[in-house]
Design a protein around this motif. Structure first.
Motif, PDB file in Angstrom:
ATOM      1  N   ALA A  64      12.348  -4.718  -8.201  1.00  0.00           N
ATOM      2  CA  ALA A  64      12.608  -3.537  -9.033  1.00  0.00           C
ATOM      3  C   ALA A  64      13.252  -2.445  -8.212  1.00  0.00           C
ATOM      4  N   GLY A  65      14.201  -1.707  -8.827  1.00  0.00           N
ATOM      5  CA  GLY A  65      14.843  -0.594  -8.136  1.00  0.00           C
ATOM      6  C   GLY A  65      15.829   0.112  -9.050  1.00  0.00           C
ATOM      7  N   PRO A  96       0.828  -1.216   0.000  1.00  0.00           N
ATOM      8  CA  PRO A  96       0.000   0.000   0.000  1.00  0.00           C
ATOM      9  C   PRO A  96       0.860   1.262   0.000  1.00  0.00           C
ATOM     10  N   GLN A  97       2.141   1.148   0.360  1.00  0.00           N
ATOM     11  CA  GLN A  97       3.000   2.335   0.366  1.00  0.00           C
ATOM     12  C   GLN A  97       3.661   2.600  -0.983  1.00  0.00           C
ATOM     13  N   THR A  98       3.450   1.692  -1.931  1.00  0.00           N
ATOM     14  CA  THR A  98       4.015   1.922  -3.261  1.00  0.00           C
ATOM     15  C   THR A  98       3.231   3.019  -3.961  1.00  0.00           C
ATOM     16  N   LEU A  99       3.943   4.091  -4.347  1.00  0.00           N
ATOM     17  CA  LEU A  99       3.266   5.201  -5.022  1.00  0.00           C
ATOM     18  C   LEU A  99       3.093   4.877  -6.496  1.00  0.00           C
ATOM     19  N   GLU A 100       4.185   4.447  -7.112  1.00  0.00           N
ATOM     20  CA  GLU A 100       4.173   4.009  -8.506  1.00  0.00           C
ATOM     21  C   GLU A 100       5.341   3.045  -8.613  1.00  0.00           C
ATOM     22  N   ILE A 101       5.514   2.407  -9.761  1.00  0.00           N
ATOM     23  CA  ILE A 101       6.437   1.270  -9.828  1.00  0.00           C
ATOM     24  C   ILE A 101       7.868   1.624  -9.444  1.00  0.00           C
ATOM     25  N   SER A 102       8.317   2.869  -9.744  1.00  0.00           N
ATOM     26  CA  SER A 102       9.735   3.137  -9.504  1.00  0.00           C
ATOM     27  C   SER A 102      10.006   3.586  -8.068  1.00  0.00           C
ATOM     28  N   THR A 103       8.977   3.922  -7.320  1.00  0.00           N
ATOM     29  CA  THR A 103       9.193   4.242  -5.908  1.00  0.00           C
ATOM     30  C   THR A 103       8.432   3.219  -5.073  1.00  0.00           C
ATOM     31  N   ASN A 104       8.775   1.934  -5.311  1.00  0.00           N
ATOM     32  CA  ASN A 104       8.000   0.892  -4.653  1.00  0.00           C
ATOM     33  C   ASN A 104       8.560   0.543  -3.288  1.00  0.00           C
ATOM     34  N   PHE A 107      16.773   1.926 -14.331  1.00  0.00           N
ATOM     35  CA  PHE A 107      15.787   1.174 -13.559  1.00  0.00           C
ATOM     36  C   PHE A 107      15.940  -0.312 -13.856  1.00  0.00           C
ATOM     37  N   VAL A 108      16.048  -1.118 -12.793  1.00  0.00           N
ATOM     38  CA  VAL A 108      16.385  -2.528 -12.970  1.00  0.00           C
ATOM     39  C   VAL A 108      15.233  -3.423 -12.518  1.00  0.00           C
TER      40      VAL A 108
END
Ligand SMILES: Nc1ncnc2c1ncn2[C@@H]1O[C@H](COP(=O)(O)OP(=O)(O)O)[C@@H](O)[C@H]1O
Ligand SMILES: [Mg+2]
Lengths: 380, 233
Positions: free
Chosen positions: A94-95, A61-69, A111-112
């Motif tokens: 992912a990070g 639930p704290q994931t804002l969008e995929i790259s700030t997961n 982004f990996v």
């Protein structure tokens, strides 16, 4: 046919007409570019999800969008696997990592994605070409996104450079696109991911993909999962996660606001330019308009004439604005090597046409007050 | 509503007019009584500022009457709504000191703008060309005003005022911007057309050389009718 007074008045002053058309075209262009970027953003935000071969997604639930997961326990995916209708579950890690350009030796954020090489994560079969599958299984080897910006350097298989200060070999390529979140992406095995991002526990995952059996209903399965799983994950169907990502980029970040402001300012610029032109035109024809009133024309006729002038300006300005925008979209696509999926959509073309018309008609309504108030008695 | 045309085109009774409000209120017309019979050519003269233009704009339904009675073409215009005043104006031909033509329209198109008021578009070009020809502009119908002389432009303006065969023509110093010869030509043409069509013309002028076209000359001084003289024709 009625004498086309509006058209003749406009075309009589050639220079003024050209200035007006250029002004409207400029406003149209600005609106198209703003909406184009916004549209590309929405599209690229959702692009990645449309390429996953999955129907339901698990996120923290704290994931804002995929790259700030924010990572969550892999356990949730195992739990989901037991549900009716679920065919397969696949974890995604992912990070961001620092990629060194092998030629310039400059570092840049990339982004990996880490996946289990056995999982058919993506729809596009290129991801699972024999060469790519083989490369995924080799240690310290990565696949690189063809849509990564040229600043990342060579994408040639066999290229050796550094990721997170650790030697890495390019093993192959694929096409994904990083959208607004990333200038480039890498894809590697979960084992490699753990090595590069050490210490990274593989029991914490970024995204959980759930592929359903063909006949099961994603909404129903998602609802059942949401009811059963602990609250450290949220369950989203594909349309829901696409929408969530899009909403994040457009509403939660200031990006949507900035482009919205861009559109608003462009419209204001357009209204002011058209107002100036119409107002000058009216001021120049005040005696003629007052004469028409004396002759027995009603104010409505004059309002109609000015609105017609506005519509003509709108259409004449829209056409070059539209054509130049098509060119700039093309230019943007090639400048971003296709990474920014900016393109014309007929809904947008229609929306901007209507916006241009309203913009010009608004200017007409503001400027026409002068004619309506014109006193024919003052002509004598 | 049918109306039997009386023999009077304009009937004015006890007409007064004021400009301004409160302390600045200033009377410019005093108790005017005037009848203009149909078919008459009337010239109005008088010093500058005597109220000639004001009277003309009242008769032309361009201003609202404040005091007195004013019948134009058998219709009392005191108390008419704005919309009704516009309808009255369609039966009046206006000629101004300035021609006020659209530079973007040809002579013919400028005249056609008047014909279009009658919602008759089929033969508008033909009517405009015919009217312009009567004013000696047959070879100029497709010229823009910028390509016409001052006298020619004023003749186009006259064609525009007369093309709908108005029963009443109001002209305010129509020759003021013209040289002697074109001024004379313009007035003679107006006279010929008016006579052949039985129009009533009220023309303000300072030009002594054209007084001979009038059936009657009235003089306005300080807002009052000073003299009213009929000429034997
Ligand atoms: N719109 C106006 N507001 C106030 N005073 C006016 C206006 N128009 C004319 N007047 C005044 O009314 C008087 C009559 O003007 P006008 O009818 O134009 O005279 P004329 O046409 O005989 O020269 C003049 O004193 C003039 O200054
Ligand atoms: Mg005057």
């Amino acid at each position: 046919m009625k004498t086309p007074l509006a058209l003749l008045n406009l075309t009589h002053e050639k220079t003024r007409l050209l200035v007006a058309i250029a002004g409207v075209a400029f406003a149209v262009l600005l609106v198209f570019m703003n909406l184009g970027f916004l549209g590309a953003l929405a599209k690229s935000a959702s692009q990645i999800y449309s390429q996953f071969d999955a129907d339901v997604f698990l996120l923290s639930p704290q994931t804002l969008e995929i790259s700030t997961n924010k990572a969550f326990p892999r356990e949730r995916l195992y739990q989901a696997a037991g549900f009716a209708g679920v065919e397969r579950t696949m974890p995604i890690y992912a990070g961001y990592g620092q990629w060194r350009n092998p030629e310039t030796r400059k570092n840049r954020s990339i982004f990996v994605f880490g996946i289990n090489p056995d999982d058919p994560v993506f729809l596009d079969p290129e991801f699972r070409s024999p060469q790519n599958l083989d490369a995924l299984r080799r240690p310290d080897t990565t696949l690189i996104d063809r849509l990564s910006r040229p600043e990342f350097g060579s994408q040639q298989a066999g290229t050796i450079t550094e990721l997170e200060r650790r030697r890495v070999t390019v093993g192959g390529q694929y096409v994904l696109g990083g959208g607004f979140a990333a200038d480039g992406t890498l894809l590697m095995s979960d084992q490699n991911f753990r090595r590069f991002f050490d210490p990274f526990p593989l029991n914490l995952i970024s995204v959980g993909l759930i592929k359903l059996q063909p006949e099961s209903d994603p909404d129903r399965v998602a609802a059942a999962l949401a009811a059963a799983l602990p609250k450290d994950v949220i369950v989203l169907t594909k349309p829901q996660i696409v929408d969530r990502e899009r909403t994040y980029w457009i509403s939660t970040t200031s990006i949507g606001f900035i482009f919205g402001l861009g559109v608003t300012i462009s419209c204001i610029v357009g209204v002011i330019i058209v107002y100036q032109i119409l107002y000058t035109d009216i001021a120049d024809h005040m005696k003629q308009y007052a004469t028409l009133k004396a002759m027995g024309y009603r104010s409505g006729f004059l309002v109609q004439t000015v609105i017609q002038e506005a519509i003509i300006l709108a259409v004449l300005g829209y056409i070059p604005g539209f054509i130049i925008s098509l060119g700039l979209y093309e230019l943007t696509r090639s400048a971003t090597a296709g990474g920014l999926p900016i393109g014309m959509e007929w809904e947008r073309a229609l929306f901007v046409l209507l916006l241009t018309l309203s913009m010009c008609i608004l200017s007409a309504v503001i400027s026409v007050r002068k004619v309506v108030l014109a006193d024919p008695a003052e002509v004598f | 509503m049918t109306r039997i045309a009386s023999s009077t085109a304009v009937q004015i009774r006890q007409l007064s007019y004021f400009f301004g409000q409160g302390d600045l209120r200033k009377q410019v017309l005093y108790d005017i009584d005037l009848d203009l019979p149909r078919g008459q050519i009337v010239i109005m003269t008088g010093p500058s500022g005597s109220g000639k233009t004001t009277l003309l704009t009242l008769i032309g339904a361009l201003r609202t009457v404040q005091q007195g009675s004013l019948q134009v073409l058998d219709q009392e215009i005191v108390g008419l709504s704005r919309a009704a005043l516009v309808t009255v104006r369609r039966n009046i031909g206006f000629i101004f000191q300035a021609h006020n033509l659209f530079e973007s329209l040809t002579a013919s198109q400028n005249v056609e703008m008047a014909v279009e008021l009658l919602d008759r578009w089929g033969d508008k070009r033909q009517k405009a060309v015919q009217m312009l020809s009567q004013l000696g502009l047959a070879d100029r119908v497709d010229y823009k005003p910028s390509a016409l002389s001052g006298g020619q432009k004023q003749r186009v303006a006259i064609a525009r005022a007369l093309v709908n065969q108005p029963a009443l023509v109001l002209a305010d110093e129509p020759t003021a911007a013209l040289d002697k010869q074109s001024g004379r030509e313009v007035v003679t043409l107006m006279q010929e057309l008016a006579k052949s069509q039985g129009k009533t013309i009220l023309m303000v002028t300072h030009d002594n050389r054209i007084l001979d076209v009038a059936d009657r000359i009235i003089t306005l001084v300080d807002g009052r009718l000073e003299t009213d003289e009929s000429l034997a024709s």
